[in-house]
Scaffold this motif. Sequence first.
Motif, PDB file in Angstrom:
ATOM      1  N   UNK A   1       0.843  -1.202   0.000  1.00 33.43           N
ATOM      2  CA  UNK A   1       0.000   0.000   0.000  1.00 33.43           C
ATOM      3  C   UNK A   1       0.879   1.255   0.000  1.00 33.43           C
ATOM      4  N   UNK A   2       1.879   1.276   0.872  1.00 37.19           N
ATOM      5  CA  UNK A   2       2.765   2.448   0.964  1.00 37.19           C
ATOM      6  C   UNK A   2       3.505   2.709  -0.343  1.00 37.19           C
ATOM      7  N   UNK A   3       4.018   1.620  -0.947  1.00 38.56           N
ATOM      8  CA  UNK A   3       4.770   1.762  -2.192  1.00 38.56           C
ATOM      9  C   UNK A   3       3.902   2.371  -3.294  1.00 38.56           C
ATOM     10  N   UNK A   4       2.685   1.877  -3.420  1.00 41.57           N
ATOM     11  CA  UNK A   4       1.788   2.359  -4.470  1.00 41.57           C
ATOM     12  C   UNK A   4       1.373   3.805  -4.205  1.00 41.57           C
ATOM     13  N   UNK A   5       1.047   4.108  -2.965  1.00 39.56           N
ATOM     14  CA  UNK A   5       0.608   5.462  -2.615  1.00 39.56           C
ATOM     15  C   UNK A   5       1.696   6.505  -2.835  1.00 39.56           C
ATOM     16  N   UNK A   6       2.944   6.118  -2.632  1.00 34.69           N
ATOM     17  CA  UNK A   6       4.047   7.090  -2.687  1.00 34.69           C
ATOM     18  C   UNK A   6       4.769   7.123  -4.031  1.00 34.69           C
ATOM     19  N   UNK A   7       4.499   6.143  -4.907  1.00 35.79           N
ATOM     20  CA  UNK A   7       5.234   6.059  -6.169  1.00 35.79           C
ATOM     21  C   UNK A   7       4.719   7.063  -7.198  1.00 35.79           C
ATOM     22  N   UNK A   8       5.632   7.724  -7.940  1.00 31.56           N
ATOM     23  CA  UNK A   8       5.210   8.615  -9.023  1.00 31.56           C
ATOM     24  C   UNK A   8       4.701   7.830 -10.238  1.00 31.56           C
ATOM     25  N   UNK A   9       5.063   6.557 -10.328  1.00 26.18           N
ATOM     26  CA  UNK A   9       4.607   5.703 -11.436  1.00 26.18           C
ATOM     27  C   UNK A   9       4.315   4.303 -10.901  1.00 26.18           C
ATOM     28  N   UNK A  10       3.202   4.153 -10.178  1.00 27.48           N
ATOM     29  CA  UNK A  10       2.923   2.877  -9.505  1.00 27.48           C
ATOM     30  C   UNK A  10       2.719   1.695 -10.441  1.00 27.48           C
ATOM     31  N   UNK A  11       2.410   1.933 -11.717  1.00 24.78           N
ATOM     32  CA  UNK A  11       2.226   0.814 -12.643  1.00 24.78           C
ATOM     33  C   UNK A  11       3.517   0.038 -12.878  1.00 24.78           C
TER      34      UNK A  11
END
Length: 228
Positions: free
Chosen positions: A177-187
């Motif tokens: 969850x944290x990685x996706x929320x904080x990533x500029x390009x979560x894909x």
Amino acid sequence: MTSQDGFLLSYIKYGENDAVLHCFTEEEGFQTYFLKGIYSKTNKKKAFLLPLNKLNFSVNSGKSNGIQTVSKLEIVEANDVYTDIKANTVIFFIADLLNQILRNENKNPNLFHIIDEFIFELGRQNYRCHLILLVKILKIQGVAPLLAEGNYLDPETGTFSNIGAHHLFDNENSLLWKLILSSPDPYKIKIPQVMRKSFLDSLLVYYHYHITDFKTPNSLEVIQQIFE
């Protein structure tokens, strides 16, 4: 008459030849349209009636059965996702979910854009992109979790802490969850196959807490089976 692009979310056959369409449009948000003659034997455009197909609707100003009538229907972008069984399963699941949660949504360019983006990713055989989309929707709706130092996400409060509050929000899922929320390009984030089921389950739990009257889509079982 007006013309606008929109994603088909669902449709219901009405009588012998007609249909009622539920769509999320670029200019008007969620709309319900009446489409005459789509099921007639000579109408080849019934093949357009695919979930999340991006269509252009020419809409009459008058109403039939209390809703606006489509006078012309054209496809905006053809893609191959419907020939891929995994992509097709993801499409049906997301269309099912969006048809529920966007019912009261007005014009929202950000939401329209991320649906476009999701279909592009799915066309690239990114079979985890629906998980990313669900987090992006929460951010746009203003109900995404607040990032903090804790290792465990509490789905009810939407905050991170050092104490686990729900079995689906263990250290691994909470970190994702944290990685996706904080990533500029979560894909670009790799989500291991073994985590996808539990992470999707955690997303649906979060939706139940934060999206009013949310119900688990009927198509959940199908998508869980195909990605086991």
